[in-house]
Design a protein around this motif. Structure first.
Motif, PDB file in Angstrom:
ATOM      1  N   TYR A  18      19.343  -3.603 -14.389  1.00  0.00           N
ATOM      2  CA  TYR A  18      19.272  -4.870 -14.914  1.00  0.00           C
ATOM      3  C   TYR A  18      18.142  -5.752 -14.427  1.00  0.00           C
ATOM      4  O   TYR A  18      17.740  -6.522 -15.139  1.00  0.00           O
ATOM      5  N   THR A  19      17.938  -5.418 -13.335  1.00  0.00           N
ATOM      6  CA  THR A  19      16.560  -6.288 -12.820  1.00  0.00           C
ATOM      7  C   THR A  19      15.392  -5.718 -13.558  1.00  0.00           C
ATOM      8  O   THR A  19      14.567  -6.350 -13.668  1.00  0.00           O
ATOM      9  N   VAL A  20      15.348  -4.189 -13.777  1.00  0.00           N
ATOM     10  CA  VAL A  20      13.982  -3.884 -14.436  1.00  0.00           C
ATOM     11  C   VAL A  20      14.046  -4.436 -15.734  1.00  0.00           C
ATOM     12  O   VAL A  20      12.722  -4.726 -16.076  1.00  0.00           O
ATOM     13  N   ALA A  21      15.194  -4.379 -16.322  1.00  0.00           N
ATOM     14  CA  ALA A  21      15.040  -5.015 -17.718  1.00  0.00           C
ATOM     15  C   ALA A  21      14.611  -6.437 -17.776  1.00  0.00           C
ATOM     16  O   ALA A  21      13.806  -6.782 -18.800  1.00  0.00           O
ATOM     17  N   GLU A  22      14.951  -7.219 -16.921  1.00  0.00           N
ATOM     18  CA  GLU A  22      14.693  -8.703 -17.039  1.00  0.00           C
ATOM     19  C   GLU A  22      13.124  -8.827 -16.581  1.00  0.00           C
ATOM     20  O   GLU A  22      12.243  -9.655 -17.040  1.00  0.00           O
ATOM     21  N   ALA A  23      12.692  -7.984 -15.635  1.00  0.00           N
ATOM     22  CA  ALA A  23      11.380  -7.939 -15.235  1.00  0.00           C
ATOM     23  C   ALA A  23      10.470  -7.484 -16.297  1.00  0.00           C
ATOM     24  O   ALA A  23       9.444  -8.187 -16.552  1.00  0.00           O
ATOM     25  N   LYS A  24      10.703  -6.394 -17.223  1.00  0.00           N
ATOM     26  CA  LYS A  24      10.083  -6.123 -18.175  1.00  0.00           C
ATOM     27  C   LYS A  24       9.851  -7.209 -19.281  1.00  0.00           C
ATOM     28  O   LYS A  24       8.879  -7.297 -20.142  1.00  0.00           O
ATOM     29  N   ARG A  25      10.999  -8.072 -19.332  1.00  0.00           N
ATOM     30  CA  ARG A  25      10.997  -9.160 -20.564  1.00  0.00           C
ATOM     31  C   ARG A  25      10.352 -10.271 -19.941  1.00  0.00           C
ATOM     32  O   ARG A  25       9.924 -11.198 -20.795  1.00  0.00           O
ATOM     33  N   SER A  26       9.804 -10.578 -18.698  1.00  0.00           N
ATOM     34  CA  SER A  26       8.974 -11.672 -18.422  1.00  0.00           C
ATOM     35  C   SER A  26       7.874 -11.690 -19.106  1.00  0.00           C
ATOM     36  O   SER A  26       6.992 -10.668 -19.366  1.00  0.00           O
ATOM     37  N   LYS A  27       7.342 -12.945 -19.384  1.00  0.00           N
ATOM     38  CA  LYS A  27       6.258 -13.204 -19.837  1.00  0.00           C
ATOM     39  C   LYS A  27       4.957 -13.470 -18.840  1.00  0.00           C
ATOM     40  O   LYS A  27       3.861 -13.599 -19.245  1.00  0.00           O
ATOM     41  N   LEU A  28       5.408 -13.449 -17.542  1.00  0.00           N
ATOM     42  CA  LEU A  28       4.331 -13.991 -16.314  1.00  0.00           C
ATOM     43  C   LEU A  28       4.037 -12.810 -15.739  1.00  0.00           C
ATOM     44  O   LEU A  28       3.073 -13.127 -14.752  1.00  0.00           O
ATOM     45  N   LEU A  29       4.700 -11.745 -15.466  1.00  0.00           N
ATOM     46  CA  LEU A  29       4.480 -10.632 -14.577  1.00  0.00           C
ATOM     47  C   LEU A  29       3.188  -9.940 -15.084  1.00  0.00           C
ATOM     48  O   LEU A  29       3.257  -9.371 -16.308  1.00  0.00           O
ATOM     49  N   THR A  30       2.068  -9.691 -14.306  1.00  0.00           N
ATOM     50  CA  THR A  30       0.867  -8.882 -14.752  1.00  0.00           C
ATOM     51  C   THR A  30       1.332  -7.583 -14.523  1.00  0.00           C
ATOM     52  O   THR A  30       1.112  -6.537 -15.244  1.00  0.00           O
ATOM     53  N   ARG A  31       2.199  -7.125 -13.532  1.00  0.00           N
ATOM     54  CA  ARG A  31       2.516  -5.720 -13.131  1.00  0.00           C
ATOM     55  C   ARG A  31       3.760  -5.793 -12.317  1.00  0.00           C
ATOM     56  O   ARG A  31       4.066  -6.851 -11.717  1.00  0.00           O
ATOM     57  N   TYR A  32       4.709  -4.890 -12.583  1.00  0.00           N
ATOM     58  CA  TYR A  32       5.821  -4.935 -11.795  1.00  0.00           C
ATOM     59  C   TYR A  32       6.190  -3.266 -11.418  1.00  0.00           C
ATOM     60  O   TYR A  32       6.201  -2.642 -11.911  1.00  0.00           O
ATOM     61  N   VAL A  33       6.473  -3.328  -9.989  1.00  0.00           N
ATOM     62  CA  VAL A  33       6.692  -2.284  -9.384  1.00  0.00           C
ATOM     63  C   VAL A  33       8.136  -1.932  -8.299  1.00  0.00           C
ATOM     64  O   VAL A  33       8.517  -3.056  -8.024  1.00  0.00           O
ATOM     65  N   ASP A  89      -2.462 -13.112  -7.116  1.00  0.00           N
ATOM     66  CA  ASP A  89      -2.545 -14.515  -6.743  1.00  0.00           C
ATOM     67  C   ASP A  89      -1.200 -15.055  -6.299  1.00  0.00           C
ATOM     68  O   ASP A  89      -0.857 -15.849  -5.498  1.00  0.00           O
ATOM     69  N   TYR A  90       0.139 -14.332  -7.085  1.00  0.00           N
ATOM     70  CA  TYR A  90       1.481 -14.741  -6.495  1.00  0.00           C
ATOM     71  C   TYR A  90       1.924 -13.226  -6.727  1.00  0.00           C
ATOM     72  O   TYR A  90       1.748 -12.229  -7.195  1.00  0.00           O
ATOM     73  N   VAL A  91       3.327 -13.401  -5.832  1.00  0.00           N
ATOM     74  CA  VAL A  91       4.161 -12.029  -5.772  1.00  0.00           C
ATOM     75  C   VAL A  91       5.573 -12.850  -6.025  1.00  0.00           C
ATOM     76  O   VAL A  91       5.782 -13.940  -5.503  1.00  0.00           O
ATOM     77  N   VAL A  92       6.413 -11.864  -6.525  1.00  0.00           N
ATOM     78  CA  VAL A  92       7.509 -12.514  -6.918  1.00  0.00           C
ATOM     79  C   VAL A  92       8.444 -11.243  -6.654  1.00  0.00           C
ATOM     80  O   VAL A  92       8.565 -10.099  -7.081  1.00  0.00           O
ATOM     81  N   GLU A  93       9.315 -11.433  -5.644  1.00  0.00           N
ATOM     82  CA  GLU A  93      10.355 -10.264  -5.365  1.00  0.00           C
ATOM     83  C   GLU A  93      11.694 -10.514  -5.975  1.00  0.00           C
ATOM     84  O   GLU A  93      12.534 -11.650  -6.049  1.00  0.00           O
ATOM     85  N   LEU A  94      12.165  -9.548  -6.806  1.00  0.00           N
ATOM     86  CA  LEU A  94      13.493  -9.457  -7.516  1.00  0.00           C
ATOM     87  C   LEU A  94      14.427  -8.679  -7.168  1.00  0.00           C
ATOM     88  O   LEU A  94      14.172  -7.238  -7.227  1.00  0.00           O
ATOM     89  N   MET A  95      15.341  -8.888  -6.162  1.00  0.00           N
ATOM     90  CA  MET A  95      16.216  -8.007  -5.733  1.00  0.00           C
ATOM     91  C   MET A  95      17.375  -7.169  -6.720  1.00  0.00           C
ATOM     92  O   MET A  95      17.856  -7.816  -7.711  1.00  0.00           O
ATOM     93  N   ALA A  96      17.379  -5.884  -6.511  1.00  0.00           N
ATOM     94  CA  ALA A  96      18.216  -4.982  -7.244  1.00  0.00           C
ATOM     95  C   ALA A  96      19.636  -5.607  -7.296  1.00  0.00           C
ATOM     96  O   ALA A  96      20.365  -5.136  -8.243  1.00  0.00           O
ATOM     97  N   THR A  97      19.920  -6.092  -6.211  1.00  0.00           N
ATOM     98  CA  THR A  97      21.601  -6.547  -6.059  1.00  0.00           C
ATOM     99  C   THR A  97      21.825  -7.708  -6.633  1.00  0.00           C
ATOM    100  O   THR A  97      23.046  -8.188  -6.596  1.00  0.00           O
ATOM    101  N   ASN A  98      21.179  -8.523  -7.221  1.00  0.00           N
ATOM    102  CA  ASN A  98      21.401  -9.528  -8.320  1.00  0.00           C
ATOM    103  C   ASN A  98      21.281  -9.322  -9.603  1.00  0.00           C
ATOM    104  O   ASN A  98      20.220  -9.619 -10.178  1.00  0.00           O
TER     105      ASN A  98
END
Length: 260
Positions: free
Chosen positions: A40-55, A109-118
């Motif tokens: 669920y978190t992976v899918a939303e991160a992939k839909r983000s328009k502002l993330l340059t990269r997601y790991v 420039d920026y970092v966003v942590e997206l917790m898997a448990t949310n």
């Protein structure tokens, strides 16, 4: 540092998903409504328009494989010393930033942590928090939710077997709607922060930390069995047809082998 293609700030999204879990075994990949929790978190991160990269940062190869199945990058195995019960999220985030910057030869420039448990946060939440961070120049923007029944006025401590106000005096018979000022709690879903703040050891709590206010339904944190039931009920009521594997387990395993 600017992304050459989009001419916009470079933003790294990170999900920390270690293998050890005390409350629910293999919690990060436990199935909820037909998909592993992390999906669920992976899918939303992939839909983000502002993330340059997601790991995804994990010490567990099964979690890494599942994340790759659902379209995430899991390009490194997190060192064991950064995946213990006492290791901090800050140190794991810093490790991921250092890895990505070495890999690309460019700073973020920026970092966003997206917790898997949310699992209830959305791409819109992610982008709203990042937009606020960038436009205000704040040090961080953190996901929070309003407290009602658990307002600080109602929180007590026990001293010599007597109930005592913890920090604020309570006026008896005060209705929930009358509790002031409004109180908020970090919901753990989103930690968006300036890269330099994070690398200096400040993930949140700076002088200029701003809120991204989220409804209680979007703030569910899967920490125990009851939270699993709540998340299932909420996810069953939503249509998230875009959440699905993008490659087979075999393909994911081959990609995983290539990261060794």
């Amino acid at each position: 540092a600017l992304d050459n293609e989009a001419k916009r700030p470079r933003t790294l999204g990170i999900t920390l998903a270690r293998g050890g879990s005390k409350s629910v075994k293999k919690k990060n990949i436990m199935p909820i409504c037909g998909h592993p929790l992390i999906a669920y978190t992976v899918a939303e991160a992939k839909r983000s328009k502002l993330l340059t990269r997601y790991v995804v940062s994990s010490d567990d190869d099964e979690i890494r494989r599942v994340a790759i199945e659902y379209g995430a990058e899991a390009p490194f195995r997190r060192p064991a010393e950064l995946a213990t019960d006492t290791a901090s999220a800050l140190s794991a985030d810093q490790h991921a930033v250092e890895w990505a910057e070495r890999d690309e030869g460019l700073p973020y420039d920026y970092v966003v942590e997206l917790m898997a448990t949310n699992p209830m946060k959305t791409a819109e939440d992610i982008d709203a928090a990042l937009t606020k961070l960038i436009e205000t120049g704040a040090d961080s923007v953190i996901g929070v939710t309003k407290l009602d029944d658990h307002h600080p006025i109602r929180i007590k401590k026990i001293v010599d077997d007597r109930i005592v106000n913890f920090c604020l005096p309570e006026i008896p018979e005060t209705h929930r709607q009358q509790l002031k000022p409004d109180a908020y709690i970090r919901n753990g879903a989103i930690y968006a922060v300036k890269r330099d703040e994070l690398m200096a050891g400040r993930r949140y709590g700076q002088e200029d930390s701003r809120p991204h206010i989220m409804d209680a339904d979007r703030s569910v944190n899967v920490d125990g069995p009851i939270d699993v039931l709540i998340a299932q009920q909420l996810l069953e009521a939503e249509s998230r047809d875009y959440i699905k594997p993008v490659r087979s387990a075999e393909e994911a395993a081959k990609i995983l082998e290539g990261t060794e």
